[in-house]
Each structure stands twice: as structure tokens, then as C-alpha cells.
Scaffold this motif. Structure first.
Motif, short mmCIF file in Angstrom:
data_model
loop_
_atom_site.label_atom_id
_atom_site.label_comp_id
_atom_site.label_asym_id
_atom_site.label_seq_id
_atom_site.Cartn_x
_atom_site.Cartn_y
_atom_site.Cartn_z
N ARG A 147 0.90 -1.16 0.00
CA ARG A 147 0.00 0.00 0.00
C ARG A 147 0.94 1.21 0.00
NH1 ARG A 147 -4.93 1.10 2.58
NH2 ARG A 147 -5.55 -0.95 1.83
N VAL A 148 0.99 1.96 -1.09
CA VAL A 148 2.01 3.01 -1.22
C VAL A 148 1.41 4.22 -1.92
CG1 VAL A 148 2.91 1.96 -3.35
CG2 VAL A 148 4.37 3.50 -2.02
N ARG A 149 1.75 5.42 -1.42
CA ARG A 149 1.21 6.66 -1.98
C ARG A 149 1.86 7.04 -3.30
NH1 ARG A 149 -1.44 10.39 1.14
NH2 ARG A 149 -1.60 11.48 -0.83
N SER A 150 3.17 6.82 -3.44
CA SER A 150 3.87 7.15 -4.68
C SER A 150 4.27 5.85 -5.38
CB SER A 150 5.11 7.99 -4.39
OG SER A 150 5.99 7.31 -3.52
N ARG A 151 4.80 5.96 -6.57
CA ARG A 151 5.16 4.77 -7.34
C ARG A 151 6.38 4.10 -6.72
NH1 ARG A 151 3.18 5.62 -12.97
NH2 ARG A 151 4.91 4.38 -13.75
N GLU A 154 -6.54 3.10 -1.13
CA GLU A 154 -5.80 2.22 -2.03
C GLU A 154 -5.61 2.94 -3.36
OE1 GLU A 154 -3.65 0.32 -3.78
OE2 GLU A 154 -4.20 -1.12 -2.22
N THR A 155 -4.37 3.37 -3.63
CA THR A 155 -4.08 4.17 -4.82
C THR A 155 -3.85 3.33 -6.07
OG1 THR A 155 -1.70 4.16 -4.38
CG2 THR A 155 -3.02 5.92 -3.35
N GLY A 156 -3.58 2.03 -5.89
CA GLY A 156 -3.23 1.19 -7.03
C GLY A 156 -1.79 1.33 -7.47
N ASN A 157 -0.99 2.13 -6.73
CA ASN A 157 0.40 2.33 -7.13
C ASN A 157 1.26 1.08 -6.96
OD1 ASN A 157 0.50 4.95 -8.16
ND2 ASN A 157 0.59 5.86 -6.12
N TRP A 158 0.77 0.09 -6.24
CA TRP A 158 1.53 -1.16 -6.12
C TRP A 158 1.80 -1.78 -7.50
CZ3 TRP A 158 -0.75 -5.44 -8.22
CH2 TRP A 158 -2.13 -5.39 -8.41
N ALA A 159 0.97 -1.45 -8.47
CA ALA A 159 1.14 -1.99 -9.82
C ALA A 159 1.80 -1.00 -10.77
CB ALA A 159 -0.22 -2.42 -10.38
#
Length: 367
Positions: free
Chosen positions: A283-287, A320-325
Motif C-alpha cells: 500500500r504506497v502513496r507514490s510509485r 488504495e491508490t493502485g500504485n503497487w502496480a
């Protein structure tokens, strides 16, 4: 089509003089319909062009992004100078703290701007922008220390806290200046778990401890690690065949030399160096950033224990930003997908990990 319509219109115009009044009226109506149809097509084409332009990202050229970044940076630097002028005028002292807080928000917006546009920026520009943001944070921290009134007394002296993003920057700069010496002082000085094999390691960070400190995992083999509560920064070095489950990290996570591991982490910023055959549930805010890594896979964060939802919310990680992908590989500069990372197929992902029953034991090593 337009040529055909023009030819048809011309033919009808040439023959209009031989038609009776009723036919001439019908002929004129047909020409009106053709003109209306043509105008409608032109309007639809213009609307499609406008919609495509509106759907484009804000910055599709490096120069446009750099211009915006430089302008924002100059504004923040000018505001910092303005705060010094405010501090020099006792009548305006009440404005100082709100202005400094406003600048902190502006720096956070600039950090987010880089994260949101890093997908098309060259790696050098991303690094350069992050260094500039770190410098702004240092200047703001110095201004806070210098300009805001200090407390007259304290029951105990505390070492000043460093911005966790700055800590990661400090580690990375030390790596450049001292290659081959990964066990850096800034990491050694933090509490953590070190030099363990085949162990279950549990740490619960409590608010009463100002639990948002810095923590290190280093030189662990075949261990399971559970970190509950909120951290300020997390450093992970030289792990083999380990499983790590961690709660919210307010700042950054720096990962180096992990092999055949599973790491479930939540943070604003995650950087990964020299990882091999490792799965990351994030779970991460930036890439996320990877470098010199291969065979690494990514999936969404799946950790649960009592109170974790509130901790994620209070840390700005509830969404959940989706940045995990959306992984940036700094060693893969081509336009096509990097072969060094992939998304874990749904059927291969672990289920939600409930670690509510994990009980802390006195196994912490602060050496």
C-alpha cells in the motif's frame, strides 16, 4: 466524402434552372440538408479533438513538467525568505506558524507532483526533482527551528527528529560515497532486529513510546517478522527466505539485498535495490522504485490486525491508490514494460494475513 458532396451539390445547382418550381423547392431543401450535415460533421470532429486534449495528462513533455516544477520551487523558496521577514517584525509574529505550515503543504504537493508524473520522466529528472524536494524540506526544517519560539524548558532533552524521507536520502548518498559498506551508521544506530536465523520476531510500536521511530531489519535468514503499529521509517537489509508483515510507515522504506522473501508493507515511499525472486504486497502513496532487481512481483497490501485501519488512516494510507502496480525500474529506460518485475496472478496471491494474535517477545536487538 466532402468532395462527393461538393460534386453532387454542383450537379444539382447546374440543373436547378431546368426544374419546375416544386422541384426547385425540393432541390433547395436538399442543399440545406447537405450543408447542415457537413457543419455537423465539422462540429463532431472538433468535439472529439477537444475531448482527446482534455483526456491527456497534464504533462506529456519533460520541459513542461520542469517548467512547472521550477516555478513551484521558486515560489516556495521566495515564501521561505518571506517568513524570515515576518519573523523580524514582532507585530506579524502570529502569521509565522501558519505560513510555515502552508509551505509544508506546498512541498508535499510538489512531492506528489513528481510521483504522479514520474511515469514519463527520465530517471535522472526524477532523482534530481527528489533531491530538490529534500533540500526544500531541510530548509523548511531549519526555518522552523530558527524562527519559531522555542519552549523555555523541557524535562528531558531529545535528539531532533529527521524527516524520514531525508533519512533515506542520507543512506543513498552514503552508499555512493562509500560503496561496499552497506552497514551504514545511520542504519546501525536505529533499533531493530539483526543477525537472526529461523526466528519469529515481533515488535509492537506503541504511541506511548512515540512509536513512530526508525527501525531496521538486517542480516536475517528464514525468519518471520511482525511489526505492528506505526513507524517513521523502515530500513531492510540483507534478508533471505524471510516473511515481513509491517503496519503503517509514515515516511519511507528503503530495501536492499533481499532474496526469496515475501514483504507486506504500507508506506508513502518505497525504494528497492538488489532484490531477487521476492514478492511485495504494498500500500504506497507514490510509485515504488526498483533498481538492480529481477524476478520481483507485486500485489496489493493484505494485512490485518486490530487497529490497523485507524493507523493507516492516521498515516494518510487509508486509500488504495493502485500504485503497487505502477512500478518504476530505474535501470530500464525503454518504453516497453520492464522484464524485471510483474504483477502476481490473482490465484497465486496470499490471503489476507491476520496477525492480531502475534505476541511481542523480548527479542529486539539494538546493537
Amino acid at each position: 466524402m466532402e468532395g462527393e458532396e461538393g460534386s453532387e451539390s454542383k450537379q444539382h445547382h447546374l440543373s436547378a434552372g431546368t426544374l419546375d418550381p416544386v422541384s426547385q423547392k425540393k432541390h433547395a431543401a436538399m442543399l440545406d440538408r447537405l450543408a447542415t450535415l457537413h457543419q455537423s460533421r465539422l462540429q463532431q470532429s472538433a468535439a472529439r479533438s477537444a475531448a482527446a486534449a482534455a483526456a491527456s495528462p497534464a504533462f506529456e513533455s519533460v520541459s513542461a513538467f520542469l517548467d512547472r516544477f521550477a516555478e513551484s520551487r521558486r515560489t516556495i523558496e521566495a515564501d521561505l525568505q518571506g517568513c524570515r521577514a515576518i519573523a523580524a517584525d514582532p507585530a506579524s509574529a502570529a502569521r509565522l506558524k501558519p505560513e510555515l505550515e502552508k509551505m509544508a503543504a506546498s512541498i508535499a504537493d510538489l512531492d506528489r507532483l513528481v510521483a504522479e508524473n514520474s511515469y514519463f520522466l527520465p530517471s535522472y529528472e526524477v532523482r534530481s526533482s527528489l533531491r530538490a524536494i529534500s533540500a526544500l524540506k531541510e530548509s523548511l526544517e531549519a526555518a522552523n527551528s530558527e524562527l519559531l519560539p522555542r519552549k523555555k524548558f523541557s524535562f528531558r532533552n531529545k535528539a531532533p527528529k529527521k524527516d524520514p524521507t531525508f533519512l533515506v536520502k542520507e543512506v543513498e548518498e552514503a552508499k555512493v560515497s562509500a560503496p561496499g559498506k552497506p552497514d551504514l551508521a545511520v542504519v546501525r544506530e536505529t533499533p531493530g532486529f539483526r543477525n537472526k536465523e529461523g526466528s519469529i520476531l515481533i515488535k509492537h510500536f506503541r504511541v506511548s513510546e512515540e512509536g513512530e521511530g526508525d527501525f531496521t531489519l538486517a542480516d536475517l535468514n528464514s525468519c518471520e517478522i511482525y511489526l505492528r503499529g506505526r513507524l517513521r521509517a523502515l530500513f531492510i537489509h540483507r534478508l533471505t527466505n524471510c516473511r515481513v508483515f509491517a503496519g503503517a510507515v509514515l515516511g519511507s522504506i528503503l530495501i536492499e539485498e533481499v532474496n526469496d522473501c515475501l514483504l507486506m508493507l504500507a508506506s508513502h515511499q518505497i525504494r528497492i535495490h538488489h532484490a531477487r525472486a521476492t514478492d511485495f504486497y504494498l500500500r504506497v502513496r507514490s510509485r515504488p522504485i526498483i533498481e538492480d532487481s529481477s524476478g520481483v512481483r507485486f500485489a496489493p497490501y493484505r494485512l490485518f490486525y486490530e487497529g490497523i485501519k485507524e493507523e493507516l488512516r492516521d498515516s494518510g494510507l487509508e486509500e488504495e491508490t493502485g500504485n503497487w502496480a505502477n512500478v518504476d525500474d530505474f535501470k530500464w529506460l525503454r518504453a516497453v514494460q520492464s522484464p524485471n518485475w510483474s504483477v502476481i496472478p490473482e490465484e497465486e496471491r496470499v490471503q489476507t494475513m491476520n496477525v492480531s494474535d502475534a505476541t511481542e517477545e523480548p527479542c529486539e536487538d539494538k546493537q
